[in-house]
Write a protein that holds these residues in place. Structure first.
Motif, short mmCIF file in Angstrom:
data_model
loop_
_atom_site.label_atom_id
_atom_site.label_comp_id
_atom_site.label_asym_id
_atom_site.label_seq_id
_atom_site.Cartn_x
_atom_site.Cartn_y
_atom_site.Cartn_z
N GLN A 41 1.50 2.19 12.41
CA GLN A 41 1.15 2.06 10.99
C GLN A 41 2.41 2.22 10.14
OE1 GLN A 41 -1.45 5.12 9.50
NE2 GLN A 41 -1.42 4.30 7.42
N HIS A 79 0.70 4.00 -2.97
CA HIS A 79 0.34 5.39 -2.67
C HIS A 79 1.46 6.34 -3.07
CE1 HIS A 79 -2.53 3.80 0.69
NE2 HIS A 79 -3.02 3.62 -0.52
N ALA A 80 2.70 5.95 -2.77
CA ALA A 80 3.84 6.84 -3.04
C ALA A 80 4.08 7.03 -4.53
CB ALA A 80 5.10 6.29 -2.37
N SER A 102 1.16 11.65 2.64
CA SER A 102 0.82 12.56 3.74
C SER A 102 2.00 12.78 4.69
CB SER A 102 -0.40 12.05 4.51
OG SER A 102 -0.15 10.75 5.03
N GLU A 126 4.51 7.33 2.56
CA GLU A 126 3.11 7.74 2.35
C GLU A 126 3.09 9.23 2.01
OE1 GLU A 126 0.12 6.56 2.14
OE2 GLU A 126 0.45 4.47 2.74
N LEU A 172 0.82 -1.21 0.00
CA LEU A 172 0.00 0.00 0.00
C LEU A 172 0.86 1.27 0.00
CD1 LEU A 172 -2.86 -1.08 2.42
CD2 LEU A 172 -3.02 -0.73 -0.06
N VAL A 173 1.92 1.29 0.81
CA VAL A 173 2.80 2.46 0.84
C VAL A 173 3.41 2.68 -0.54
CG1 VAL A 173 4.98 3.38 1.76
CG2 VAL A 173 3.32 2.35 3.31
N GLU A 174 3.89 1.61 -1.17
CA GLU A 174 4.49 1.73 -2.51
C GLU A 174 3.47 2.26 -3.53
OE1 GLU A 174 7.60 1.36 -3.39
OE2 GLU A 174 8.36 0.55 -1.51
N VAL A 187 4.41 3.62 7.37
CA VAL A 187 4.27 4.83 6.55
C VAL A 187 5.46 5.04 5.61
CG1 VAL A 187 2.77 6.01 8.21
CG2 VAL A 187 5.25 6.29 8.37
N HIS A 196 5.25 13.02 3.38
CA HIS A 196 6.37 13.58 2.61
C HIS A 196 6.90 14.82 3.31
CE1 HIS A 196 5.50 11.62 -1.57
NE2 HIS A 196 5.83 10.75 -0.63
#
Length: 168
Positions: free
Chosen positions: A54, A23-24, A86, A84, A19-21, A56, A88
């Motif tokens: 979590q 989203h990023a 949010s 993530e 999910l992180v990958e 991130v 950055h």
């Protein structure tokens, strides 16, 4: 006040890392690359950053070889690094890079290669001058290297099989 922590990735983290990958990077290619590198046994150092339990952030260094004549030298490739969106600008990416570098050096690694923004990765010691003599399909300003010891300055960069699949 929340505390960010960095630790080695575990099999339980696979879905959170995916999910992180995604989203990023806004796509699935990097998440697929991570899965292929881990499944293929090519991961050398893989870390996650956690905030309030979590995941991130995520970083993966995979095995890379520098082939020169009949010799093959083991090195590592940084790819990918994801945080993530949010988070950055919060220093998580830099913290992941610094911690991974400590673990790589402690593990005896002497050369890391990255394909990325020179302004960003330059802050951690990577530079194109150290990588410009390497033969690579990724050769260009974005190809940078960092050496912690005696490491080759030229030769062909041979990435893990997962990268070939990504380029296809």
């Amino acid at each position: 006040m929340s505390m960010m922590s960095i630790r080695g990735a575990t099999p339980r983290d696979r879905e959170a890392i995916r999910l992180v990958e995604e989203h990023a990077f806004g796509q699935q290619a990097e998440a697929g690359l991570v899965d292929a590198l881990v499944t293929g046994g090519d991961a050398v150092v893989e870390l996650v950053a956690e905030e309030d339990g979590q995941v991130v952030g995520h970083i993966l260094f995979s095995r890379l070889f520098v082939r020169n004549g009949g010799k093959q030298f083991a090195a590592v490739a940084l790819a990918p690094l994801a945080v993530e969106p949010s988070f950055h600008g919060s220093g998580i990416g830099g913290a992941l890079i610094r911690e991974a570098h400590v673990r790589l050096r402690d593990g005896g690694e002497t050369l890391a290669v990255v394909l990325g923004d020179p302004a960003y990765y330059g802050r951690f010691g990577y530079n194109h001058a150290r990588a410009e003599k390497f033969e690579s399909e990724y050769q260009g300003e974005a190809l940078q290297a960092l050496a912690w010891g005696d490491a080759p300055e030229k030769g062909k960069l041979v990435y893990a099989q997962a990268f070939t699949a990504l380029a296809a």
